[in-house]
Design an enzyme around this catalytic site. Structure first.
Site, PDB file in Angstrom:
ATOM      1  CG  ASP A  90      -0.269  -0.402   2.515  1.00 40.33           C
ATOM      2  OD1 ASP A  90       0.974  -0.336   2.573  1.00 40.33           O
ATOM      3  OD2 ASP A  90      -0.962  -0.776   3.456  1.00 40.33           O
ATOM      4  CG  ASN A 102      -8.942  -1.591  12.025  1.00 42.26           C
ATOM      5  OD1 ASN A 102      -7.982  -2.193  11.546  1.00 42.26           O
ATOM      6  ND2 ASN A 102      -9.418  -0.467  11.518  1.00 42.26           N
ATOM      7  CD  GLU A 107      -8.896   0.941   7.851  1.00 40.11           C
ATOM      8  OE1 GLU A 107      -8.782  -0.018   8.647  1.00 40.11           O
ATOM      9  OE2 GLU A 107      -8.396   2.060   8.069  1.00 40.11           O
ATOM     10  CG  HIS A 150      -5.849  -2.144   8.799  1.00 40.12           C
ATOM     11  ND1 HIS A 150      -6.049  -0.904   9.367  1.00 40.12           N
ATOM     12  CD2 HIS A 150      -4.505  -2.292   8.737  1.00 40.12           C
ATOM     13  CE1 HIS A 150      -4.883  -0.338   9.624  1.00 40.12           C
ATOM     14  NE2 HIS A 150      -3.935  -1.164   9.263  1.00 40.12           N
TER      15      HIS A 150
HETATM   16  C1  GLP Z   1      -0.488   0.380   8.555  1.00 42.83           C
HETATM   17  C2  GLP Z   1      -0.138  -0.463   7.331  1.00 42.83           C
HETATM   18  C3  GLP Z   1      -0.334  -1.943   7.586  1.00 42.83           C
HETATM   19  C4  GLP Z   1       0.298  -2.330   8.909  1.00 42.83           C
HETATM   20  C5  GLP Z   1      -0.384  -1.572  10.016  1.00 42.83           C
HETATM   21  C6  GLP Z   1       0.110  -1.945  11.392  1.00 42.83           C
HETATM   22  O1  GLP Z   1      -1.796   0.764   8.611  1.00 42.83           O
HETATM   23  N1  GLP Z   1      -0.892  -0.078   6.184  1.00 42.83           N
HETATM   24  O2  GLP Z   1       0.217  -2.681   6.515  1.00 42.83           O
HETATM   25  O3  GLP Z   1       0.176  -3.722   9.113  1.00 42.83           O
HETATM   26  O4  GLP Z   1      -0.146  -0.196   9.799  1.00 42.83           O
HETATM   27  O5  GLP Z   1       1.240  -1.206  11.702  1.00 42.83           O
HETATM   28  P1  GLP Z   1       2.147  -1.449  12.953  1.00 42.83           P
HETATM   29  O6  GLP Z   1       3.039  -2.573  12.618  1.00 42.83           O
HETATM   30  O7  GLP Z   1       2.902  -0.152  13.108  1.00 42.83           O
HETATM   31  O8  GLP Z   1       1.266  -1.725  14.119  1.00 42.83           O
END
Ligand code: GLP
Length: 240
Positions: A66, A135, A142, A137
């Site tokens: 993404d 959540n 989402e 995702h």
């Molecule tokens: C973002 C990314 C996800 C990632 C998520 C969790 O929203 N788009 O790909 O898994 O954050 O991030 P973290 O590892 O900082 O908790």
């Protein structure tokens, strides 16, 4: 689904890097799907060390999950910058073999179609790395009343904006939209590696792995994939 239990973040990062390195050694021209967020930073640091000890990225191609809409590549918080800083600038991957959706595309919808076509033209993803949002995702898919299939332009939820605001000066600075591989794009990967650490992810890990498969918890769909390895630390496993 295989669940690998590790004691802490450091061990989870090392184990995930081992799995990724094995994929690259066994298939040097692997197409690897990559993720951002704070969780994979340790894994990337381990991969850089492995490169210094001989792991060869020269034939590897990467496609990231993404990218934020509206952040230029050089922006401190763009995912392109994150990938350059954490991995690409430190290993011998060819820059032209590293791909992220273009968040600055004039036509985001057309960019999504082109990104999906790019992944198909590469022959699909051999191994996809995933983190998980609070959540549930994956990528930026989402919670919703349906699973979004292909790469698409997503409006971030308030929860995600809040979670990601720690990287920005204020929540107002967090982009409201992102381009993300869809659920079908992710599920088409031959192998999936889900890395999940810290106690704050314990409840969502439990829901994703043991709860019903529902678009309200996008990661729950991984239960249906034939080759998922979950690498979790003791904190993330604390609710199981
Ligand atoms: C973002 C990314 C996800 C990632 C998520 C969790 O929203 N788009 O790909 O898994 O954050 O991030 P973290 O590892 O900082 O908790």
């Amino acid at each position: 689904m295989r669940l690998i239990k590790t004691k802490d973040y450091a061990e989870a990062s090392a184990v995930a890097a081992e799995i990724m390195a094995a994929q690259i050694i066994l298939k040097p021209d692997s197409v690897i799907g990559l993720a951002t967020g704070s969780t994979p930073c340790g894994m990337y640091a381990n991969l850089v060390k492995k490169y210094q000890n001989g792991l060869d990225f020269s034939a590897v191609t990467t496609v990231n999950l993404d990218e934020y809409v509206g952040l230029p590549e050089e922006h401190e918080q763009s995912y392109r910058k994150f990938m350059n800083d954490n991995l690409f600038n430190h290993v011998n991957i060819k820059p032209e073999n590293t791909h992220l959706p273009n968040g600055m595309a004039a036509d985001p919808e057309a960019e999504c179609v082109a990104y999906e076509q790019l992944i198909n033209s590469l022959g699909g993803i051999d191994m996809q790395l995933l983190g998980i949002g609070h959540n549930g995702h994956i990528g930026f898919n989402e919670p919703s009343d349906h699973f979004v299939c292909d790469t698409n332009c997503i409006t971030l939820t308030a929860r995600t904006i809040e979670a990601n605001s720690r990287f920005f000066d204020s929540p107002d600075d967090v982009p409201r939209r992102a381009l993300s591989m869809g659920i079908r794009t992710i599920l088409r990967a031959k192998r999936i590696l889900l890395l999940i650490t810290s106690e704050e992810k314990a409840e969502i890990l439990k829901k994703a792995v043991y709860g019903p498969v529902t678009p309200q918890v996008p990661a729950s769909i991984l239960q249906l994939h034939p080759d998922v390895t979950v690498v979790a630390d003791a904190g993330a496993l604390s609710a199981l």
